[in-house]
Design a protein around this motif. Structure first.
Motif, mmCIF file in Angstrom:
data_model
loop_
_atom_site.group_PDB
_atom_site.id
_atom_site.type_symbol
_atom_site.label_atom_id
_atom_site.label_comp_id
_atom_site.label_asym_id
_atom_site.label_seq_id
_atom_site.Cartn_x
_atom_site.Cartn_y
_atom_site.Cartn_z
ATOM 1 N N ASP A 99 -14.654 1.932 -14.517
ATOM 2 C CA ASP A 99 -15.813 1.368 -13.808
ATOM 3 C C ASP A 99 -15.386 0.358 -12.745
ATOM 4 O OD1 ASP A 99 -17.583 2.938 -15.235
ATOM 5 O OD2 ASP A 99 -18.068 1.371 -16.691
ATOM 6 N N ASP A 100 -14.414 -0.480 -13.069
ATOM 7 C CA ASP A 100 -13.913 -1.457 -12.096
ATOM 8 C C ASP A 100 -13.226 -0.758 -10.929
ATOM 9 O OD1 ASP A 100 -14.831 -3.636 -13.538
ATOM 10 O OD2 ASP A 100 -12.933 -3.928 -14.596
ATOM 11 N N TYR A 101 -12.462 0.293 -11.221
ATOM 12 C CA TYR A 101 -11.783 1.032 -10.158
ATOM 13 C C TYR A 101 -12.810 1.644 -9.205
ATOM 14 C CZ TYR A 101 -8.913 4.428 -7.721
ATOM 15 O OH TYR A 101 -8.293 5.162 -6.743
ATOM 16 N N LEU A 102 -13.837 2.258 -9.759
ATOM 17 C CA LEU A 102 -14.877 2.868 -8.929
ATOM 18 C C LEU A 102 -15.595 1.816 -8.089
ATOM 19 C CD1 LEU A 102 -16.322 5.461 -11.458
ATOM 20 C CD2 LEU A 102 -14.787 5.895 -9.525
ATOM 21 N N ALA A 103 -15.854 0.656 -8.672
ATOM 22 C CA ALA A 103 -16.519 -0.418 -7.936
ATOM 23 C C ALA A 103 -15.670 -0.874 -6.745
ATOM 24 C CB ALA A 103 -16.810 -1.598 -8.866
ATOM 25 N N ARG A 104 -14.352 -0.875 -6.898
ATOM 26 C CA ARG A 104 -13.466 -1.285 -5.803
ATOM 27 C C ARG A 104 -13.513 -0.301 -4.629
ATOM 28 N NH1 ARG A 104 -9.292 -5.135 -7.236
ATOM 29 N NH2 ARG A 104 -10.287 -6.332 -8.890
ATOM 30 N N HIS A 105 -13.982 0.904 -4.886
ATOM 31 C CA HIS A 105 -14.041 1.923 -3.831
ATOM 32 C C HIS A 105 -15.449 2.093 -3.267
ATOM 33 C CE1 HIS A 105 -10.072 2.777 -5.342
ATOM 34 N NE2 HIS A 105 -9.857 3.447 -4.227
ATOM 35 N N SER A 106 -16.352 1.204 -3.622
ATOM 36 C CA SER A 106 -17.744 1.314 -3.172
ATOM 37 C C SER A 106 -18.219 0.014 -2.541
ATOM 38 C CB SER A 106 -18.647 1.665 -4.346
ATOM 39 O OG SER A 106 -18.313 2.908 -4.871
ATOM 40 N N PRO A 107 -17.795 -0.322 -1.361
ATOM 41 C CA PRO A 107 -16.882 0.392 -0.473
ATOM 42 C C PRO A 107 -15.474 -0.175 -0.527
ATOM 43 C CG PRO A 107 -18.067 -1.230 0.799
ATOM 44 C CD PRO A 107 -18.537 -1.366 -0.650
ATOM 45 N N VAL A 108 -14.540 0.563 0.065
ATOM 46 C CA VAL A 108 -13.172 0.088 0.280
ATOM 47 C C VAL A 108 -13.235 -0.955 1.395
ATOM 48 C CG1 VAL A 108 -10.899 0.819 1.179
ATOM 49 C CG2 VAL A 108 -12.111 2.248 -0.492
ATOM 50 N N SER B 119 2.385 -2.351 6.284
ATOM 51 C CA SER B 119 1.101 -3.003 6.520
ATOM 52 C C SER B 119 0.836 -4.088 5.481
ATOM 53 C CB SER B 119 -0.023 -1.957 6.466
ATOM 54 O OG SER B 119 -1.277 -2.589 6.316
ATOM 55 N N GLU B 120 0.556 -5.285 5.969
ATOM 56 C CA GLU B 120 0.197 -6.400 5.079
ATOM 57 C C GLU B 120 -1.099 -6.095 4.324
ATOM 58 O OE1 GLU B 120 -0.598 -10.913 6.075
ATOM 59 O OE2 GLU B 120 1.277 -10.204 7.006
ATOM 60 N N ILE B 121 -2.044 -5.491 5.015
ATOM 61 C CA ILE B 121 -3.334 -5.154 4.399
ATOM 62 C C ILE B 121 -3.139 -4.117 3.291
ATOM 63 C CG2 ILE B 121 -5.588 -4.064 4.816
ATOM 64 C CD1 ILE B 121 -5.317 -5.300 7.716
ATOM 65 N N ALA B 122 -2.387 -3.048 3.580
ATOM 66 C CA ALA B 122 -2.150 -2.014 2.578
ATOM 67 C C ALA B 122 -1.357 -2.567 1.397
ATOM 68 C CB ALA B 122 -1.433 -0.819 3.200
ATOM 69 N N THR B 123 -0.430 -3.467 1.654
ATOM 70 C CA THR B 123 0.347 -4.082 0.576
ATOM 71 C C THR B 123 -0.577 -4.855 -0.364
ATOM 72 O OG1 THR B 123 2.339 -4.196 1.929
ATOM 73 C CG2 THR B 123 2.215 -5.714 0.053
ATOM 74 N N ARG B 124 -1.503 -5.627 0.209
ATOM 75 C CA ARG B 124 -2.462 -6.373 -0.630
ATOM 76 C C ARG B 124 -3.360 -5.426 -1.414
ATOM 77 N NH1 ARG B 124 -6.344 -9.279 1.764
ATOM 78 N NH2 ARG B 124 -5.905 -8.559 3.870
ATOM 79 N N TRP B 125 -3.865 -4.363 -0.736
ATOM 80 C CA TRP B 125 -4.745 -3.393 -1.400
ATOM 81 C C TRP B 125 -4.010 -2.712 -2.557
ATOM 82 C CZ3 TRP B 125 -9.677 -1.901 -1.755
ATOM 83 C CH2 TRP B 125 -9.942 -0.649 -2.318
ATOM 84 N N GLU B 126 -2.806 -2.241 -2.309
ATOM 85 C CA GLU B 126 -2.050 -1.532 -3.342
ATOM 86 C C GLU B 126 -1.701 -2.449 -4.508
ATOM 87 O OE1 GLU B 126 -1.821 1.684 -3.447
ATOM 88 O OE2 GLU B 126 -2.613 1.981 -1.435
ATOM 89 N N ALA B 127 -1.436 -3.715 -4.237
ATOM 90 C CA ALA B 127 -1.157 -4.676 -5.306
ATOM 91 C C ALA B 127 -2.393 -4.871 -6.183
ATOM 92 C CB ALA B 127 -0.701 -6.011 -4.719
ATOM 93 N N GLU B 128 -3.558 -4.868 -5.578
ATOM 94 C CA GLU B 128 -4.795 -5.003 -6.355
ATOM 95 C C GLU B 128 -5.132 -3.735 -7.122
ATOM 96 O OE1 GLU B 128 -8.214 -6.904 -4.931
ATOM 97 O OE2 GLU B 128 -7.102 -8.432 -3.812
ATOM 98 N N MET B 129 -4.745 -2.575 -6.602
ATOM 99 C CA MET B 129 -5.056 -1.300 -7.248
ATOM 100 C C MET B 129 -4.070 -0.947 -8.354
ATOM 101 S SD MET B 129 -7.842 -0.164 -5.960
ATOM 102 C CE MET B 129 -8.343 -1.868 -5.792
ATOM 103 N N ALA B 130 -2.829 -1.382 -8.256
ATOM 104 C CA ALA B 130 -1.778 -0.988 -9.200
ATOM 105 C C ALA B 130 -2.148 -1.171 -10.669
ATOM 106 C CB ALA B 130 -0.471 -1.705 -8.867
ATOM 107 N N PRO B 131 -2.785 -2.275 -11.071
ATOM 108 C CA PRO B 131 -3.089 -2.455 -12.496
ATOM 109 C C PRO B 131 -4.069 -1.419 -13.077
ATOM 110 C CG PRO B 131 -3.223 -4.551 -11.334
ATOM 111 C CD PRO B 131 -3.100 -3.477 -10.300
ATOM 112 N N PHE B 132 -4.770 -0.692 -12.226
ATOM 113 C CA PHE B 132 -5.724 0.301 -12.710
ATOM 114 C C PHE B 132 -5.045 1.590 -13.189
ATOM 115 C CE2 PHE B 132 -8.350 -2.254 -9.840
ATOM 116 C CZ PHE B 132 -9.440 -2.505 -10.659
ATOM 117 N N PHE B 133 -3.788 1.808 -12.810
ATOM 118 C CA PHE B 133 -3.125 3.081 -13.069
ATOM 119 C C PHE B 133 -2.222 3.040 -14.286
ATOM 120 C CE2 PHE B 133 -4.152 3.046 -8.534
ATOM 121 C CZ PHE B 133 -4.921 4.190 -8.474
ATOM 122 N N LEU B 134 -2.122 4.194 -14.941
ATOM 123 C CA LEU B 134 -1.248 4.350 -16.097
ATOM 124 C C LEU B 134 0.067 4.995 -15.654
ATOM 125 C CD1 LEU B 134 -3.840 5.839 -18.622
ATOM 126 C CD2 LEU B 134 -3.016 3.474 -18.514
#
Length: 125
Positions: free
Chosen positions: A16-25, A70-85
């Motif tokens: 649910d948190d992952y989906l919320a992060r993509h609404s919107p990116v 990209s500094e922006i992509a680095t920040r985004w990916e750092a925030e997304m990483a904990p959602f993945f197994l």
């Protein structure tokens, strides 16, 4: 034009948190994806947190290098990483690549066939 597909696994407990992060990116992340040269980018969610991504790009090596710097992509990916197994590294660079085995338009072109009209097109004739 290369078509790229990849797979990741989202922790079902955090879906649910992952989906919320993509609404919107983040708008700035959307701009970085577009600036990298990736287009027609989609994510598809399957059972158990299976995530499949797809995009088209002229030069995926250049697109990946652009996003890696990209500094922006680095920040985004750092925030997304904990959602993945089972992920070792940034999600955008550690995803499992999928091998394309069929593409309708390519096979039609190779066979010299023209595309078959859609049901709506054939009814209009």
């Amino acid at each position: 034009m290369p078509r790229v597909s990849f797979e990741l696994r989202i922790d079902p407990a955090r879906l649910d948190d992952y989906l919320a992060r993509h609404s919107p990116v983040w708008p700035e992340m959307l701009a970085e994806i577009a600036a990298s040269g990736r287009r027609n980018y989609s994510l598809f969610l399957g059972e158990g947190g299976r995530l499949v991504g797809y995009y088209e790009v002229d030069d995926d090596v250049a697109a990946q290098a652009y996003l890696a710097a990209s500094e922006i992509a680095t920040r985004w990916e750092a925030e997304m990483a904990p959602f993945f197994l089972g992920l070792d590294g940034r999600p955008d660079q550690a995803a499992t690549a999928l091998t394309e085995i069929f593409h309708l338009e390519d096979q039609l072109a190779e066979s010299g066939s023209s595309p078959v009209p859609t049901t709506a097109e054939s009814r209009a004739q």
